[in-house]
Scaffold this motif. Structure first.
Motif, PDB file in Angstrom:
ATOM      1  N   ALA A 371      -5.665 -22.291  -6.356  1.00 32.74           N
ATOM      2  CA  ALA A 371      -5.946 -21.213  -5.394  1.00 32.74           C
ATOM      3  C   ALA A 371      -4.900 -20.096  -5.451  1.00 32.74           C
ATOM      4  N   ASP A 372      -3.663 -20.474  -5.746  1.00 34.94           N
ATOM      5  CA  ASP A 372      -2.600 -19.468  -5.865  1.00 34.94           C
ATOM      6  C   ASP A 372      -2.926 -18.451  -6.935  1.00 34.94           C
ATOM      7  N   TYR A 373      -3.385 -18.990  -8.065  1.00 33.02           N
ATOM      8  CA  TYR A 373      -3.747 -18.136  -9.190  1.00 33.02           C
ATOM      9  C   TYR A 373      -4.907 -17.220  -8.797  1.00 33.02           C
ATOM     10  N   LEU A 374      -5.893 -17.779  -8.088  1.00 30.06           N
ATOM     11  CA  LEU A 374      -7.037 -16.969  -7.674  1.00 30.06           C
ATOM     12  C   LEU A 374      -6.609 -15.833  -6.752  1.00 30.06           C
ATOM     13  N   SER A 375      -5.676 -16.102  -5.839  1.00 34.77           N
ATOM     14  CA  SER A 375      -5.288 -14.992  -4.948  1.00 34.77           C
ATOM     15  C   SER A 375      -4.516 -13.917  -5.705  1.00 34.77           C
ATOM     16  N   ARG A 376      -3.865 -14.330  -6.789  1.00 36.31           N
ATOM     17  CA  ARG A 376      -3.212 -13.284  -7.594  1.00 36.31           C
ATOM     18  C   ARG A 376      -4.228 -12.435  -8.335  1.00 36.31           C
ATOM     19  N   ILE A 377      -5.237 -13.066  -8.942  1.00 36.07           N
ATOM     20  CA  ILE A 377      -6.184 -12.215  -9.687  1.00 36.07           C
ATOM     21  C   ILE A 377      -7.159 -11.479  -8.758  1.00 36.07           C
ATOM     22  N   ALA A 378      -7.337 -11.989  -7.541  1.00 32.45           N
ATOM     23  CA  ALA A 378      -8.215 -11.280  -6.591  1.00 32.45           C
ATOM     24  C   ALA A 378      -7.723  -9.855  -6.363  1.00 32.45           C
ATOM     25  N   VAL A 379      -6.411  -9.686  -6.285  1.00 35.91           N
ATOM     26  CA  VAL A 379      -5.892  -8.347  -5.989  1.00 35.91           C
ATOM     27  C   VAL A 379      -5.733  -7.499  -7.255  1.00 35.91           C
ATOM     28  N   GLU A 380      -6.216  -8.025  -8.378  1.00 38.32           N
ATOM     29  CA  GLU A 380      -6.253  -7.197  -9.589  1.00 38.32           C
ATOM     30  C   GLU A 380      -7.627  -6.559  -9.776  1.00 38.32           C
ATOM     31  N   ASN A 381      -8.608  -7.001  -8.979  1.00 35.80           N
ATOM     32  CA  ASN A 381      -9.952  -6.425  -9.050  1.00 35.80           C
ATOM     33  C   ASN A 381      -9.887  -4.955  -8.598  1.00 35.80           C
ATOM     34  N   PRO A 382     -10.362  -4.022  -9.450  1.00 39.08           N
ATOM     35  CA  PRO A 382     -10.253  -2.595  -9.103  1.00 39.08           C
ATOM     36  C   PRO A 382     -10.922  -2.254  -7.767  1.00 39.08           C
ATOM     37  N   GLU A 383     -11.995  -2.936  -7.446  1.00 33.75           N
ATOM     38  CA  GLU A 383     -12.680  -2.638  -6.181  1.00 33.75           C
ATOM     39  C   GLU A 383     -11.795  -3.069  -5.006  1.00 33.75           C
ATOM     40  N   VAL A 384     -11.117  -4.187  -5.165  1.00 29.19           N
ATOM     41  CA  VAL A 384     -10.205  -4.670  -4.126  1.00 29.19           C
ATOM     42  C   VAL A 384      -9.025  -3.697  -3.989  1.00 29.19           C
ATOM     43  N   ASP A 394      -2.959   5.444   0.032  1.00 30.56           N
ATOM     44  CA  ASP A 394      -2.945   5.499  -1.437  1.00 30.56           C
ATOM     45  C   ASP A 394      -1.639   4.975  -2.026  1.00 30.56           C
ATOM     46  N   ASP A 395      -0.548   5.085  -1.242  1.00 26.54           N
ATOM     47  CA  ASP A 395       0.758   4.728  -1.813  1.00 26.54           C
ATOM     48  C   ASP A 395       0.970   3.224  -1.979  1.00 26.54           C
ATOM     49  N   VAL A 396       0.007   2.390  -1.554  1.00 32.47           N
ATOM     50  CA  VAL A 396       0.170   0.960  -1.846  1.00 32.47           C
ATOM     51  C   VAL A 396      -0.304   0.626  -3.263  1.00 32.47           C
ATOM     52  N   VAL A 397      -0.830   1.637  -3.951  1.00 34.83           N
ATOM     53  CA  VAL A 397      -1.215   1.422  -5.348  1.00 34.83           C
ATOM     54  C   VAL A 397      -0.218   2.165  -6.234  1.00 34.83           C
ATOM     55  N   VAL A 398       0.471   1.398  -7.071  1.00 34.39           N
ATOM     56  CA  VAL A 398       1.479   1.998  -7.943  1.00 34.39           C
ATOM     57  C   VAL A 398       1.081   1.718  -9.394  1.00 34.39           C
ATOM     58  N   ASN A 399       0.899   2.767 -10.163  1.00 33.07           N
ATOM     59  CA  ASN A 399       0.435   2.656 -11.556  1.00 33.07           C
ATOM     60  C   ASN A 399      -0.794   1.766 -11.685  1.00 33.07           C
ATOM     61  N   GLY A 400      -1.709   1.930 -10.763  1.00 32.53           N
ATOM     62  CA  GLY A 400      -2.965   1.183 -10.854  1.00 32.53           C
ATOM     63  C   GLY A 400      -2.898  -0.246 -10.321  1.00 32.53           C
ATOM     64  N   SER A 401      -1.698  -0.729  -9.967  1.00 33.54           N
ATOM     65  CA  SER A 401      -1.622  -2.097  -9.420  1.00 33.54           C
ATOM     66  C   SER A 401      -1.251  -2.050  -7.946  1.00 33.54           C
ATOM     67  N   LEU A 402      -1.587  -3.139  -7.265  1.00 37.68           N
ATOM     68  CA  LEU A 402      -1.300  -3.218  -5.845  1.00 37.68           C
ATOM     69  C   LEU A 402       0.168  -3.587  -5.628  1.00 37.68           C
ATOM     70  N   ASP A 403       0.820  -2.850  -4.736  1.00 41.38           N
ATOM     71  CA  ASP A 403       2.182  -3.204  -4.336  1.00 41.38           C
ATOM     72  C   ASP A 403       2.032  -4.257  -3.232  1.00 41.38           C
ATOM     73  N   ARG A 404       2.010  -5.527  -3.642  1.00 41.68           N
ATOM     74  CA  ARG A 404       1.670  -6.600  -2.700  1.00 41.68           C
ATOM     75  C   ARG A 404       2.696  -6.715  -1.584  1.00 41.68           C
ATOM     76  N   ARG A 405       3.939  -6.459  -1.949  1.00 35.99           N
ATOM     77  CA  ARG A 405       4.990  -6.606  -0.945  1.00 35.99           C
ATOM     78  C   ARG A 405       4.831  -5.561   0.160  1.00 35.99           C
ATOM     79  N   GLU A 406       4.507  -4.329  -0.263  1.00 36.98           N
ATOM     80  CA  GLU A 406       4.330  -3.242   0.703  1.00 36.98           C
ATOM     81  C   GLU A 406       3.114  -3.520   1.610  1.00 36.98           C
TER      82      GLU A 406
END
Ligand code: TXA
Ligand code: MG
Length: 531
Positions: A371-384, A394-406
């Motif tokens: 499940a840990d792995y799934l939650s990591r790839i879930a936030v790589e989905n462009p729609e997510v 918009d600033d929670v997306v940095v270079n196309g990836s989610l800034d999970r910590r922010e």
């Protein structure tokens, strides 16, 4: 701008609406499918205002509405004889036909295309307004771009009040989804959008037709849309929508096991089982589902729920049109609960030996899902990612990836944001888990297991057949953690104390595995037997 509220029961109001249209204004009018936002199709300036009022992308072409066949020849290059065959059978009614256009049709109506879409609506008010205004009317659905289409006058007012000259109340729309769109500009003709006129009905006139891939699938990034409208996010309420496939018993179990308050969008007679339910028609009756769909999607937002799980319609007849709209409102997120192997939820305190148990089960033919792995790839989905940008900035997306910590930081200080975060991530993780389970089935696994540290706090229990907790004495766990992670006794204790108690794991699980150095194989048997 003040929007004039008219009512088609007053004959004078129809005349007023026609006058506004003749003078280049915008009027929302009832049709049998959905309300349309009309302008004189031959007046480019008037048509441009439609795009502004709706916030519509300006490459998305409009349908031109006529009240009689005589109005068509000036709009098209030549009449395809099949048009008359279709008209004979389905007009006036919920069918739009695309033909090569004439120079009389301004560019803004179908930008960059050599075709024009034409429809003769059956709603008497719509036809009367066209007749009184004396011009064909370009009209998209009268919703704000991206929202569900309006099927009653209140929907139009919610979206467009103050942005258009007038709206005319002509009651509820009978069909409830937009017209079927077919193009005669391809060979064979191609269905671009399913609607009230079904594929079977069209084929009874045209013979075999092609069905655009965009009807049921997401367009690939570089794919050109045959119907530009199909490429945009559409029919979406603010809440996150997910389609759930499977029979009612499976759906019910799934909804009742959700940890947060969700909206169950289901069929007639099913709502009474849920705290928040909206019904949208009768099971296996596409026409009744079409009639209720958009109203239900708008109601989801009124319910205040962040998450909606929608019962899947049957995908034939008018149901195809319902599914086509729903899949877009759900950004193509579907959870298929038709699962035929047991699914085990596995959890345990840190150091109890959850991973060892998972490995042993894997050796016994159980498919292992992390499940840990799934939650990591879930936030790589462009729609997510774009949902996060929309809701967190918009600033929670940095270079196309989610800034999970922010994201975590913002959610931590704001309960509303926390809810939104869950609504964005949880259904996607569940969808990914179910996809893995179906993979397990294909590989003939005996069962699937979901390994999740926070199993009981997550919604993953909603797809589990039973749950297993691995427990061990405090001292044993302490030693294991110190060894495994090479950390001090103090740090290990801090980590352990941050977790829930052993009782919690025992109380919540269907099977408890004790791992204090006993023969694990005997313990594992308890699970194998249950499988
Ligand atoms: O039922 C309906 O069709 C309603 C009522 C108001 O008549 N109208 C409606 O319009 O749904 P709209 O604009 O929301 O959807 C029109 C669809 C879009 O997907 C658009 O891309 C497509 O028809 N379309 C229009 N003209 C086209 C053309 N020349 N070629 C390809 N697709 C076209
Ligand atoms: Mg529309």
């Amino acid at each position: 701008m003040k929007t004039l509220k008219l009512n088609s029961k007053n004959k004078n109001d129809l005349v007023t609406a026609a006058d506004i249209l003749k003078n280049g204004g915008l009027v929302a009018i009832p049709t049998e499918t959905v309300y349309g936002l009309a302008a004189n199709a031959l007046d480019a300036e008037a048509v441009k205002k439609i795009f502004v009022a709706k916030g519509r992308p300006n490459d998305n072409p409009l349908i031109v509405h006529v009240s009689s066949l005589e109005e068509i020849p000036p709009l098209v290059k030549e009449i395809d004889p099949r048009l008359y065959e279709l008209a004979e059978k389905f007009w006036p009614g919920p069918l739009t036909v695309i033909l090569k256009k004439s120079d009389a049709v301004p560019d803004v109506v179908s930008p960059k295309l050599d075709t024009v879409a034409i429809r003769m609506p059956s709603h008497p008010d719509a036809r009367e307004i066209i007749r009184l205004s004396g011009v064909p009317l370009a009209a998209p659905s009268a919703n704000a771009s991206g929202k569900p289409s309006p099927t009653s006058v209140s929907h139009v007012v919610d979206d467009l009040d103050g942005r258009i000259d007038a709206v005319i109340d002509g009651g509820e729309c009978a069909v409830g989804v937009e017209s079927t769109v077919i193009t005669l500009a391809t060979e064979p003709p191609t269905l671009l959008r399913p609607g009230g006129v079904t594929v079977e009905e069209l084929e009874s006139v045209l013979g075999k037709i092609a069905i655009s891939s965009a009807v049921l699938e997401k367009l690939k990034d570089n794919e050109k849309a045959e119907s530009p409208g199909m490429k945009y996010k559409h029919y979406a309420p603010k809440a996150r929508v997910t389609i759930v496939k499977g029979d009612f018993e499976k759906y019910k179990k799934f909804i009742l096991a959700q940890k947060t308050s969700v909206c169950a969008v289901c069929f007639e007679g099913e709502g009474k089982y849920f705290e928040n339910a909206i019904e949208y028609g009768v099971e296996n009756d596409g026409s009744s589902q079409a009639h209720g769909l958009f109203d239900a999607l708008r109601e989801v937002d009124e319910s205040g729920c962040e998450t909606a799980f929608v019962r899947c319609p049957s995908i034939s007849g008018v149901g195809l049109a319902v599914y086509n709209r729903l899949i877009r409102s759900a950004a193509f997120r579907v959870i298929d609960l038709e699962i035929n192997i047991p699914v085990i939820g596995l959890t345990g305190q840190t150091g109890a030996g959850k991973s060892t148990v998972a490995r042993l089960l894997e050796e016994n033919g159980v498919y292992n899902i992390d499940a840990d792995y799934l939650s990591r790839i879930a936030v790589e989905n462009p729609e997510v990612i774009s949902a996060f940008a929309e809701n967190f900035g918009d600033d929670v997306v940095v270079n196309g990836s989610l800034d999970r910590r922010e994201v975590a930081r913002r959610a931590f200080s704001d309960p509303e944001k926390q809810k939104k975060l869950n609504a964005i991530v949880h259904p996607e993780v569940t969808r990914l888990a179910v996809e893995e389970i179906h993979k397990a089935e294909k590989e003939n696994a005996k069962a699937a297991l979901i390994d999740a540290a926070l199993l009981f706090e997550s919604d993953l229990t909603s797809i589990c057949s039973f749950t297993v907790s691995v427990v061990a004495d405090k001292e044993t766990r302490l030693e294991r953690i110190i060894k495994r992670d090479s950390i001090s006794r103090e740090d290990a204790l801090i980590r352990m104390n941050a977790q829930k108690s052993e009782e919690y794991y025992i109380e919540n699980a269907d099977v408890v595995i004790s791992n204090n150095g006993e023969d694990l194989n005997t313990e594992i048997k308890k699970v194998i037997e249950k499988i």
